[in-house]
Design a protein around this motif. Structure first.
Motif, PDB file in Angstrom:
ATOM      1  N   UNK A  55      -2.363   2.333 -10.111  1.00 37.54           N
ATOM      2  CA  UNK A  55      -2.385   3.173  -8.911  1.00 37.54           C
ATOM      3  C   UNK A  55      -1.010   3.781  -8.679  1.00 37.54           C
ATOM      4  N   UNK A  56       0.024   2.972  -8.814  1.00 41.92           N
ATOM      5  CA  UNK A  56       1.394   3.465  -8.664  1.00 41.92           C
ATOM      6  C   UNK A  56       1.690   4.526  -9.722  1.00 41.92           C
ATOM      7  N   UNK A  57       1.335   4.236 -10.951  1.00 38.56           N
ATOM      8  CA  UNK A  57       1.599   5.179 -12.043  1.00 38.56           C
ATOM      9  C   UNK A  57       0.861   6.496 -11.810  1.00 38.56           C
TER      10      UNK A  57
ATOM     11  N   UNK B 174       9.514   3.692  -4.252  1.00 40.19           N
ATOM     12  CA  UNK B 174       8.776   3.383  -3.040  1.00 40.19           C
ATOM     13  C   UNK B 174       8.951   4.387  -1.918  1.00 40.19           C
ATOM     14  N   UNK B 175       9.662   5.489  -2.163  1.00 39.54           N
ATOM     15  CA  UNK B 175       9.821   6.509  -1.120  1.00 39.54           C
ATOM     16  C   UNK B 175      10.066   7.867  -1.761  1.00 39.54           C
ATOM     17  N   UNK B 176       9.275   8.858  -1.330  1.00 36.35           N
ATOM     18  CA  UNK B 176       9.430  10.237  -1.772  1.00 36.35           C
ATOM     19  C   UNK B 176       9.105  11.127  -0.586  1.00 36.35           C
TER      20      UNK B 176
ATOM     21  N   UNK C 150       5.400  19.728   4.572  1.00 33.43           N
ATOM     22  CA  UNK C 150       6.109  18.600   3.978  1.00 33.43           C
ATOM     23  C   UNK C 150       5.118  17.483   3.706  1.00 33.43           C
ATOM     24  N   UNK C 151       5.556  16.541   2.890  1.00 39.52           N
ATOM     25  CA  UNK C 151       4.776  15.317   2.721  1.00 39.52           C
ATOM     26  C   UNK C 151       5.736  14.171   2.429  1.00 39.52           C
ATOM     27  N   UNK C 152       5.280  12.987   2.784  1.00 34.71           N
ATOM     28  CA  UNK C 152       6.023  11.761   2.525  1.00 34.71           C
ATOM     29  C   UNK C 152       5.091  10.778   1.839  1.00 34.71           C
ATOM     30  N   UNK C 153       5.601  10.114   0.818  1.00 33.72           N
ATOM     31  CA  UNK C 153       4.865   9.064   0.124  1.00 33.72           C
ATOM     32  C   UNK C 153       5.756   7.834   0.146  1.00 33.72           C
ATOM     33  N   UNK C 154       5.240   6.735   0.705  1.00 34.56           N
ATOM     34  CA  UNK C 154       6.069   5.540   0.760  1.00 34.56           C
ATOM     35  C   UNK C 154       5.240   4.279   0.581  1.00 34.56           C
ATOM     36  N   UNK C 155       5.900   3.256   0.107  1.00 32.57           N
ATOM     37  CA  UNK C 155       5.268   1.969  -0.119  1.00 32.57           C
ATOM     38  C   UNK C 155       4.987   1.730  -1.592  1.00 32.57           C
ATOM     39  N   UNK C 156       4.375   0.600  -1.845  1.00 32.72           N
ATOM     40  CA  UNK C 156       4.020   0.202  -3.211  1.00 32.72           C
ATOM     41  C   UNK C 156       2.544  -0.158  -3.249  1.00 32.72           C
TER      42      UNK C 156
ATOM     43  N   UNK D  39       0.835  -1.181   0.000  1.00 27.34           N
ATOM     44  CA  UNK D  39       0.000   0.000   0.000  1.00 27.34           C
ATOM     45  C   UNK D  39       0.880   1.244   0.000  1.00 27.34           C
ATOM     46  N   UNK D  40       0.460   2.247  -0.773  1.00 31.84           N
ATOM     47  CA  UNK D  40       1.116   3.545  -0.744  1.00 31.84           C
ATOM     48  C   UNK D  40       0.503   4.344   0.396  1.00 31.84           C
ATOM     49  N   UNK D  41       1.352   4.897   1.250  1.00 34.42           N
ATOM     50  CA  UNK D  41       0.888   5.752   2.348  1.00 34.42           C
ATOM     51  C   UNK D  41       1.456   7.144   2.140  1.00 34.42           C
ATOM     52  N   UNK D  42       0.562   8.115   2.147  1.00 36.64           N
ATOM     53  CA  UNK D  42       0.943   9.511   1.987  1.00 36.64           C
ATOM     54  C   UNK D  42       0.645  10.228   3.295  1.00 36.64           C
ATOM     55  N   UNK D  43       1.653  10.860   3.872  1.00 45.50           N
ATOM     56  CA  UNK D  43       1.497  11.640   5.091  1.00 45.50           C
ATOM     57  C   UNK D  43       1.784  13.100   4.769  1.00 45.50           C
ATOM     58  N   UNK D  44       0.796  13.949   5.048  1.00 40.64           N
ATOM     59  CA  UNK D  44       0.913  15.380   4.800  1.00 40.64           C
ATOM     60  C   UNK D  44       1.044  16.078   6.149  1.00 40.64           C
ATOM     61  N   UNK D  45       2.066  16.911   6.288  1.00 42.31           N
ATOM     62  CA  UNK D  45       2.296  17.648   7.536  1.00 42.31           C
ATOM     63  C   UNK D  45       2.051  19.125   7.275  1.00 42.31           C
ATOM     64  N   UNK D  46       1.284  19.746   8.160  1.00 41.41           N
ATOM     65  CA  UNK D  46       0.900  21.150   8.006  1.00 41.41           C
ATOM     66  C   UNK D  46       1.343  21.973   9.219  1.00 41.41           C
TER      67      UNK D  46
END
Length: 116
Positions: free
Chosen positions: A33-35, A65-67, A16-22, A1-8
């Motif tokens: 979904x990945x594309x 798998x990580x941004x 900032x934000x982090x996107x990780x997983x597949x 699963x792709x998990x996106x965490x947005x920090x405000x």
């Protein structure tokens, strides 16, 4: 699963934000979904750099798998406005993907979104 965490920040601005997983919604090279998530996130970062004219702090895993993206601490008010609009558009696009493919992507927007 792709998990996106947005920090405000306390005003609701994206810091900032982090996107990780597949996503694992299809075979490698055919995972829609990945594309979609990759196109939305990288396209948004490219738009921020091109339209707002700033360099972002971006980290990514060489194998994928990580941004992670961190905005600069101080931005001119007009630049900050442009950046926020572009990144809010990214979040909306990712949430649209999540609405259809929630078993493969999850958005955690900490702070919830700006008031109009």
């Amino acid at each position: 699963m792709i998990k996106v965490n947005v920090h405000r920040d306390h005003r609701g601005n994206i810091e900032s934000f982090t996107m990780e997983g597949h996503a694992d919604s299809g075979p490698h090279g055919f995972d829609l979904v990945c594309a979609g998530a990759s196109a939305v996130s990288f396209g948004s970062l490219n738009a921020v750099q091109a339209i707002a004219g700033i360099e972002l702090d971006v980290w990514q895993a060489p194998e994928g798998g990580y941004l992670r993206c961190q905005l600069p601490m101080t931005l001119h008010l007009e630049t900050q406005r442009k950046v926020q609009i572009l990144l809010e558009g990214m979040i909306v696009s990712l949430q649209t993907i999540e609405a259809s493919y929630g078993e493969h992507i999850q958005i955690n927007d900490q702070g919830g979104g700006k008031d109009a």
